[in-house]
Design an enzyme around this catalytic site. Structure first.
Site, PDB file in Angstrom:
ATOM      1  N   LYS A   1       0.846  -1.200   0.000  1.00 54.70           N
ATOM      2  CA  LYS A   1       0.000   0.000   0.000  1.00 54.70           C
ATOM      3  C   LYS A   1       0.889   1.260   0.000  1.00 54.70           C
ATOM      4  O   LYS A   1       2.112   1.181   0.197  1.00 54.70           O
ATOM      5  CB  LYS A   1      -0.919  -0.033   1.219  1.00 54.70           C
ATOM      6  CG  LYS A   1      -1.881  -1.242   1.253  1.00 54.70           C
ATOM      7  CD  LYS A   1      -2.810  -1.128   2.459  1.00 54.70           C
ATOM      8  CE  LYS A   1      -3.590  -2.405   2.710  1.00 54.70           C
ATOM      9  NZ  LYS A   1      -4.494  -2.281   3.880  1.00 54.70           N
TER      10      LYS A   1
ATOM     11  N   TYR B   1     -11.944  -2.692  -2.475  1.00 59.38           N
ATOM     12  CA  TYR B   1     -12.467  -2.827  -1.111  1.00 59.38           C
ATOM     13  C   TYR B   1     -13.997  -2.870  -1.069  1.00 59.38           C
ATOM     14  O   TYR B   1     -14.590  -2.537  -0.030  1.00 59.38           O
ATOM     15  CB  TYR B   1     -11.926  -1.696  -0.233  1.00 59.38           C
ATOM     16  CG  TYR B   1     -10.525  -1.953   0.285  1.00 59.38           C
ATOM     17  CD1 TYR B   1     -10.200  -3.156   0.943  1.00 59.38           C
ATOM     18  CD2 TYR B   1      -9.520  -0.990   0.143  1.00 59.38           C
ATOM     19  CE1 TYR B   1      -8.925  -3.383   1.428  1.00 59.38           C
ATOM     20  CE2 TYR B   1      -8.234  -1.223   0.634  1.00 59.38           C
ATOM     21  CZ  TYR B   1      -7.946  -2.422   1.279  1.00 59.38           C
ATOM     22  OH  TYR B   1      -6.682  -2.652   1.767  1.00 59.38           O
TER      23      TYR B   1
ATOM     24  N   ASN C   1      -1.285  -0.142   7.553  1.00 58.01           N
ATOM     25  CA  ASN C   1      -0.825  -1.521   7.797  1.00 58.01           C
ATOM     26  C   ASN C   1      -0.080  -2.140   6.615  1.00 58.01           C
ATOM     27  O   ASN C   1       0.048  -3.360   6.523  1.00 58.01           O
ATOM     28  CB  ASN C   1      -1.958  -2.396   8.339  1.00 58.01           C
ATOM     29  CG  ASN C   1      -3.077  -2.615   7.352  1.00 58.01           C
ATOM     30  OD1 ASN C   1      -2.994  -2.155   6.201  1.00 58.01           O
ATOM     31  ND2 ASN C   1      -4.119  -3.313   7.762  1.00 58.01           N
TER      32      ASN C   1
ATOM     33  N   HIS D   1      -1.601  -5.490   1.575  1.00 59.44           N
ATOM     34  CA  HIS D   1      -2.844  -6.242   1.396  1.00 59.44           C
ATOM     35  C   HIS D   1      -2.508  -7.649   0.918  1.00 59.44           C
ATOM     36  O   HIS D   1      -1.601  -7.821   0.100  1.00 59.44           O
ATOM     37  CB  HIS D   1      -3.737  -5.566   0.348  1.00 59.44           C
ATOM     38  CG  HIS D   1      -4.868  -6.455  -0.094  1.00 59.44           C
ATOM     39  ND1 HIS D   1      -6.045  -6.556   0.608  1.00 59.44           N
ATOM     40  CD2 HIS D   1      -4.975  -7.330  -1.126  1.00 59.44           C
ATOM     41  CE1 HIS D   1      -6.838  -7.433   0.000  1.00 59.44           C
ATOM     42  NE2 HIS D   1      -6.216  -7.916  -1.047  1.00 59.44           N
TER      43      HIS D   1
ATOM     44  N   GLU E   1      -9.667 -10.327  -7.214  1.00 56.37           N
ATOM     45  CA  GLU E   1      -8.711  -9.216  -7.121  1.00 56.37           C
ATOM     46  C   GLU E   1      -7.695  -9.251  -8.265  1.00 56.37           C
ATOM     47  O   GLU E   1      -7.349  -8.209  -8.830  1.00 56.37           O
ATOM     48  CB  GLU E   1      -8.013  -9.254  -5.752  1.00 56.37           C
ATOM     49  CG  GLU E   1      -8.988  -8.921  -4.614  1.00 56.37           C
ATOM     50  CD  GLU E   1      -8.481  -9.298  -3.224  1.00 56.37           C
ATOM     51  OE1 GLU E   1      -7.326  -9.777  -3.107  1.00 56.37           O
ATOM     52  OE2 GLU E   1      -9.237  -9.096  -2.253  1.00 56.37           O
TER      53      GLU E   1
HETATM   54  P1  DAT Z   1      -7.136  -7.099   5.934  1.00 58.57           P
HETATM   55  O1  DAT Z   1      -6.380  -5.991   5.244  1.00 58.57           O
HETATM   56  O2  DAT Z   1      -6.331  -7.693   7.050  1.00 58.57           O
HETATM   57  O3  DAT Z   1      -7.679  -8.110   4.981  1.00 58.57           O
HETATM   58  P2  DAT Z   1      -9.869  -6.130   6.174  1.00 58.57           P
HETATM   59  O4  DAT Z   1     -10.136  -6.721   4.848  1.00 58.57           O
HETATM   60  O5  DAT Z   1     -10.805  -6.485   7.288  1.00 58.57           O
HETATM   61  O6  DAT Z   1      -8.379  -6.430   6.672  1.00 58.57           O
HETATM   62  O7  DAT Z   1      -9.897  -4.530   6.060  1.00 58.57           O
HETATM   63  C1  DAT Z   1      -9.291  -3.898   4.952  1.00 58.57           C
HETATM   64  C2  DAT Z   1      -8.494  -2.721   5.453  1.00 58.57           C
HETATM   65  O8  DAT Z   1      -9.387  -1.761   6.029  1.00 58.57           O
HETATM   66  C3  DAT Z   1      -7.503  -3.063   6.546  1.00 58.57           C
HETATM   67  O9  DAT Z   1      -6.251  -3.467   6.008  1.00 58.57           O
HETATM   68  C4  DAT Z   1      -7.406  -1.776   7.318  1.00 58.57           C
HETATM   69  C5  DAT Z   1      -8.789  -1.185   7.180  1.00 58.57           C
HETATM   70  N1  DAT Z   1      -9.657  -1.494   8.332  1.00 58.57           N
HETATM   71  C6  DAT Z   1     -10.233  -2.696   8.606  1.00 58.57           C
HETATM   72  N2  DAT Z   1     -10.974  -2.645   9.714  1.00 58.57           N
HETATM   73  C7  DAT Z   1     -10.876  -1.367  10.169  1.00 58.57           C
HETATM   74  C8  DAT Z   1     -11.398  -0.667  11.275  1.00 58.57           C
HETATM   75  N3  DAT Z   1     -12.209  -1.269  12.167  1.00 58.57           N
HETATM   76  N4  DAT Z   1     -11.058   0.645  11.414  1.00 58.57           N
HETATM   77  C9  DAT Z   1     -10.247   1.252  10.533  1.00 58.57           C
HETATM   78  N5  DAT Z   1      -9.721   0.651   9.448  1.00 58.57           N
HETATM   79  C10 DAT Z   1     -10.024  -0.636   9.279  1.00 58.57           C
HETATM   80 MG    MG Z   2      -9.179  -8.002   3.573  1.00 57.21          MG
END
Ligand code: DAT
Ligand code: MG
Length: 151
Positions: free
Chosen positions: A11, A51, A114, A117, A128
């Site tokens: 990212k 997303y 973070n 991805h 994706e």
């Molecule tokens: P991942 O990236 O581990 O697959 P995810 O798909 O649940 O996680 O979420 C996508 C991204 O969105 C994640 O990398 C960071 C952000 N995110 C997820 N949950 C969040 C939250 N509760 N508050 C803020 N950002 C969040």
């Molecule tokens: Mg995810």
């Protein structure tokens, strides 16, 4: 099987922080085969499609803004169990909850920064990969190391 593929993306925070090489190195040294790679600044539309599963959640607008704010390195890695193993190598969504040794656990602090991805299932990976890559942008080749990685 060993032809499983995952969509892995550094990212904008990871690109700004110069973590691209380290991240590629981890997948490479584990034995995963790089079959696609590109550097792009995603449009808001592409970021929102990527997303889409989070559309409507409170953090969605910020997430789309962040992903489209700069260059990302989009990749496809191939190999046995790469989706699940890739997620293990990446760590938990919240870097503070990620174990040292994982990418997020070694490099991150905040959830919205973070670094990386990785697809969460084989079905997500197929969706994706099709979203980010054209078929002719994925290379078909056999690394000479294959028989030394797989018995
Ligand atoms: P991942 O990236 O581990 O697959 P995810 O798909 O649940 O996680 O979420 C996508 C991204 O969105 C994640 O990398 C960071 C952000 N995110 C997820 N949950 C969040 C939250 N509760 N508050 C803020 N950002 C969040
Ligand atoms: Mg995810």
């Amino acid at each position: 099987g060993s032809r499983e593929r995952s969509f892995i993306m550094v990212k904008p925070d990871g690109v700004h922080r110069g973590l691209v090489g380290d991240i590629i190195k981890r997948f490479e040294q584990r034995g995963y085969k790089l079959v696609g790679i590109k550097v792009i600044v995603p449009s808001r539309e592409l970021a929102a499609k990527h997303y889409a599963e989070h559309d409507g959640k409170p953090f969605f607008p910020k997430l789309v803004d962040f992903l489209s704010s700069g260059a990302v390195v989009a990749m496809v890695f191939e190999g046995k169990d790469v989706v699940k193993t890739g997620r293990t190598m990446i760590g938990a969504t919240n870097p503070l909850a990620s174990a040292p040794g994982t990418i997020r656990g070694d490099f991150g602090i905040d959830m919205g920064r973070n670094i990386i991805h990785g697809s969460d299932s084989v079905d997500s990976a197929m969706r994706e990969i099709a979203l980010w890559f054209k078929a002719d942008e994925l290379a078909d080749y056999e690394p000479v190391a294959t028989p030394w990685l797989y018995e």
